[in-house]
Write a protein that holds these residues in place. Sequence first.
Motif, short mmCIF file in Angstrom:
data_model
loop_
_atom_site.label_atom_id
_atom_site.label_comp_id
_atom_site.label_asym_id
_atom_site.label_seq_id
_atom_site.Cartn_x
_atom_site.Cartn_y
_atom_site.Cartn_z
N SER A 185 0.83 -1.21 0.00
CA SER A 185 0.00 0.00 0.00
C SER A 185 0.86 1.25 0.00
CB SER A 185 -0.94 0.02 1.21
OG SER A 185 -1.91 -1.00 1.10
N GLU A 186 1.92 1.24 0.80
CA GLU A 186 2.81 2.40 0.82
C GLU A 186 3.45 2.60 -0.55
OE1 GLU A 186 6.73 4.34 2.91
OE2 GLU A 186 5.89 2.53 3.80
N ALA A 187 3.86 1.52 -1.20
CA ALA A 187 4.47 1.62 -2.52
C ALA A 187 3.48 2.21 -3.53
CB ALA A 187 4.96 0.25 -2.98
N THR A 188 2.23 1.80 -3.46
CA THR A 188 1.20 2.33 -4.36
C THR A 188 1.05 3.83 -4.16
OG1 THR A 188 0.01 0.23 -4.42
CG2 THR A 188 -1.25 2.21 -5.01
N ILE A 189 1.01 4.26 -2.91
CA ILE A 189 0.87 5.69 -2.60
C ILE A 189 2.08 6.46 -3.13
CG2 ILE A 189 0.87 7.35 -0.70
CD1 ILE A 189 -0.91 5.24 0.81
N ARG A 190 3.26 5.97 -2.90
CA ARG A 190 4.46 6.65 -3.38
C ARG A 190 4.50 6.71 -4.91
NH1 ARG A 190 7.84 8.11 0.54
NH2 ARG A 190 7.49 7.21 2.61
N LYS A 191 4.05 5.66 -5.57
CA LYS A 191 3.98 5.66 -7.04
C LYS A 191 3.02 6.74 -7.53
CE LYS A 191 4.78 0.73 -7.73
NZ LYS A 191 4.10 -0.54 -8.10
N TRP A 192 1.91 6.94 -6.80
CA TRP A 192 0.93 7.95 -7.17
C TRP A 192 1.57 9.34 -7.25
CZ3 TRP A 192 -3.38 9.70 -9.10
CH2 TRP A 192 -3.92 10.92 -8.66
N TYR A 193 2.27 9.72 -6.20
CA TYR A 193 2.88 11.06 -6.20
C TYR A 193 4.03 11.15 -7.19
CZ TYR A 193 -0.10 12.04 -2.23
OH TYR A 193 -1.20 12.23 -1.43
N ALA A 194 4.81 10.10 -7.33
CA ALA A 194 5.91 10.09 -8.29
C ALA A 194 5.39 10.15 -9.73
CB ALA A 194 6.77 8.84 -8.08
N ALA A 195 4.23 9.57 -9.98
CA ALA A 195 3.68 9.56 -11.33
C ALA A 195 3.41 10.97 -11.86
CB ALA A 195 2.39 8.72 -11.38
N TRP A 196 3.11 11.90 -10.97
CA TRP A 196 2.88 13.28 -11.41
C TRP A 196 4.12 13.87 -12.08
CZ3 TRP A 196 -1.42 16.63 -10.95
CH2 TRP A 196 -2.55 16.04 -10.40
N GLU A 197 5.29 13.43 -11.67
CA GLU A 197 6.53 13.95 -12.23
C GLU A 197 6.74 13.51 -13.67
OE1 GLU A 197 9.93 13.33 -9.67
OE2 GLU A 197 8.70 13.67 -7.90
N GLN A 198 6.09 12.43 -14.09
CA GLN A 198 6.24 11.93 -15.46
C GLN A 198 5.46 12.76 -16.48
OE1 GLN A 198 5.66 7.65 -15.75
NE2 GLN A 198 6.25 7.43 -13.60
N LYS A 199 4.51 13.54 -16.00
CA LYS A 199 3.69 14.42 -16.86
C LYS A 199 2.94 13.62 -17.93
CE LYS A 199 5.56 17.84 -14.67
NZ LYS A 199 5.14 17.84 -13.29
N ASP A 200 2.57 12.38 -17.59
CA ASP A 200 1.88 11.48 -18.50
C ASP A 200 0.70 10.88 -17.74
OD1 ASP A 200 1.08 9.52 -20.33
OD2 ASP A 200 2.91 8.35 -20.16
#
Length: 150
Positions: free
Chosen positions: A31-46
């Motif tokens: 669950s923590e990994a999913t949450i961290r992926k969510w915020y990191a995904a914004w940096e991809q601009k995709d």
Amino acid sequence: MLEAGACALVAAAAIPQTANSSAETGLSPKSEATIRKWYAAWEQKDWQPVDVLLADDFTFTSANNDDHISKSVFKTRCWESQINFIERFDLQRVFGSGNEALVMYVCRTKNGKTFRNVEYIRLREDKLEGIECYFGAQSSFPSAVSTGQR
């Protein structure tokens, strides 16, 4: 994050750099990994990596007249209006239990401003089912909308 929803970003007060975020009680590593992926995904601009992390029936709520808006409305109102404004999220705290988590972050904007929010996240089967975003006081953290910096 006011007019644009979870994404309507508050951009004015400089917030001092704080310590790295810490995972605290009860969240599973998955669950923590999913949450961290969510915020990191914004940096991809995709949108695609963001979309994959959201349940089909995802809802978003904020004090900016976003009352359980759907995934498609979130994409239009929040993602599309804010993606070019956000540089990155620095997670300060990630903690929770079961399928619920609270995340406190500092968002760094492309114009060098910062703001801090807290989000309550509900997860289901490794996807974000819902986010409720809580902003700092408007007098302390003016929004991107109110300062005309979107």
